[in-house]
Design a protein around this motif. Structure first.
Motif, mmCIF file in Angstrom:
data_model
loop_
_atom_site.group_PDB
_atom_site.id
_atom_site.type_symbol
_atom_site.label_atom_id
_atom_site.label_comp_id
_atom_site.label_asym_id
_atom_site.label_seq_id
_atom_site.Cartn_x
_atom_site.Cartn_y
_atom_site.Cartn_z
ATOM 1 N N ASP A 73 0.882 -1.240 0.027
ATOM 2 C CA ASP A 73 0.126 0.068 -0.021
ATOM 3 C C ASP A 73 0.708 1.243 -0.037
ATOM 4 O O ASP A 73 2.159 1.287 -0.117
ATOM 5 N N SER A 74 0.358 2.241 0.021
ATOM 6 C CA SER A 74 0.932 3.714 -0.006
ATOM 7 C C SER A 74 1.848 3.754 1.099
ATOM 8 O O SER A 74 2.843 4.758 1.163
ATOM 9 N N ASP A 75 1.471 3.286 2.185
ATOM 10 C CA ASP A 75 2.437 3.287 3.620
ATOM 11 C C ASP A 75 3.702 2.296 3.307
ATOM 12 O O ASP A 75 4.448 2.115 4.286
ATOM 13 N N GLY A 76 3.857 1.391 2.306
ATOM 14 C CA GLY A 76 5.073 0.490 2.245
ATOM 15 C C GLY A 76 4.624 -0.980 2.924
ATOM 16 O O GLY A 76 5.237 -1.773 2.959
ATOM 17 N N ASP A 77 3.243 -1.044 3.477
ATOM 18 C CA ASP A 77 2.992 -2.227 4.032
ATOM 19 C C ASP A 77 2.662 -3.090 3.206
ATOM 20 O O ASP A 77 1.860 -2.953 2.103
ATOM 21 N N GLN A 78 3.306 -4.439 3.510
ATOM 22 C CA GLN A 78 2.841 -5.571 2.351
ATOM 23 C C GLN A 78 1.672 -6.679 2.557
ATOM 24 O O GLN A 78 1.456 -7.002 3.997
ATOM 25 N N THR A 79 0.834 -6.785 1.813
ATOM 26 C CA THR A 79 -0.277 -7.632 2.032
ATOM 27 C C THR A 79 0.152 -8.986 1.140
ATOM 28 O O THR A 79 0.425 -8.783 -0.141
ATOM 29 N N LEU A 80 0.043 -10.323 1.713
ATOM 30 C CA LEU A 80 0.125 -11.563 0.906
ATOM 31 C C LEU A 80 -1.190 -12.045 0.718
ATOM 32 O O LEU A 80 -1.974 -12.328 1.724
ATOM 33 N N THR A 81 -1.375 -12.582 -0.571
ATOM 34 C CA THR A 81 -2.787 -13.520 -0.723
ATOM 35 C C THR A 81 -2.173 -14.577 -1.295
ATOM 36 O O THR A 81 -1.631 -14.782 -2.496
ATOM 37 N N TYR A 82 -2.583 -15.797 -0.771
ATOM 38 C CA TYR A 82 -2.330 -17.250 -1.399
ATOM 39 C C TYR A 82 -3.454 -17.581 -2.269
ATOM 40 O O TYR A 82 -4.380 -17.666 -1.961
ATOM 41 N N TYR A 83 -2.956 -18.205 -3.286
ATOM 42 C CA TYR A 83 -3.632 -18.643 -4.402
ATOM 43 C C TYR A 83 -3.457 -20.078 -4.940
ATOM 44 O O TYR A 83 -2.227 -20.554 -4.778
#
Length: 239
Positions: free
Chosen positions: A66-76
């Motif tokens: 996101d714009s704050d640099g936080d990372q989100t992981l989505t598993y497929y």
């Protein structure tokens, strides 16, 4: 005598900066629709679903920042199965929980729940699907409440500005301060202009662009319209 400016609701909403309300409103409605569709799919799978076996043919982790640099992981997981009574193979890529993803390798066989007459509607991880329903439902509800509260608040400002434009006293006011705000839009600073009108009443402007605010200096005379009900002054150049 000074001529009053023509009244326009779209112009008032734009000038008062209320167009931002469209963001939580649209997002809230979109999240609510996603939650509703996800809930109906979940309920249909719970009610009409049959359990089969599917082969995992691909794994993927999608990383987003996101714009704050936080990372989100989505598993497929991408899986493929032939529903009972069908000649065609159904292949689906869907998100799953982290635990299911880490416990699965390509070539593994997993239970799959699908609607018997609509096998393209299927799931590997019903608990993860339910978490999605809860997330989008709560997010949509919060955004809808923000939009509703903003509309109530904003409508009061529109009413005050409208009364000032239609029925308010037109006064001269002297600028007493031009304050730079800790806010930037598209890299440009924003300002607020303070004044004292001819009756001695103090007031302040809406957040102002630099070209408008810095066109004046302390001591300049500006024109304001005063809400006859609330007594708030509105700078002529902003409404």
């Amino acid at each position: 005598m000074m001529d009053r400016k023509p009244l326009s609701y779209p112009r008032l909403f734009w000038r008062l900066g209320l167009v931002w309300l469209a963001v939580p409103l649209v997002l809230g409605l979109a999240f609510t629709v996603v939650a509703w569709v996800s809930w109906t799919d979940y309920r249909a799978l719970q009610r009409d679903g049959v359990v089969g076996e599917t082969e995992v043919i691909a794994r993927e982790i999608v990383r987003r920042r996101d714009s704050d640099g936080d990372q989100t992981l989505t598993y497929y997981l991408t899986h493929s199965f032939r529903p009972e009574g069908y000649s065609d193979v159904i292949t689906t890529r869907q998100s799953v929980g982290r635990g299911v993803y880490l416990a699965t390798q390509e070539g593994d066989y997993l239970p799959v729940t699908y609607i018997w007459n609509q096998p393209e509607r299927n799931t590997l991880d019903p608990k993860h699907d339910m978490l999605g329903v809860v997330f989008f439902g709560l997010a949509g509800g919060v955004l809808d409440l923000v939009a509703l509260g903003g509309l109530v608040w904003g409508w009061g400002r529109v009413g005050s500005a409208r009364r000032a434009l239609l029925h308010g006293e037109v006064r001269e006011a002297r600028v007493t301060q031009i304050r730079k705000l800790p806010l930037r839009v598209n890299g440009r600073a924003r300002y607020r202009v303070a004044w004292q009108d001819a009756t001695g009443l103090a007031g302040k402007s809406l957040i102002s662009r630099p070209d408008l605010a810095l066109a004046h200096t302390v001591g300049d005379v500006i024109v304001i319209y005063v809400d006859p009900r609330g007594g708030r002054g509105w700078w002529q150049k902003q409404i």
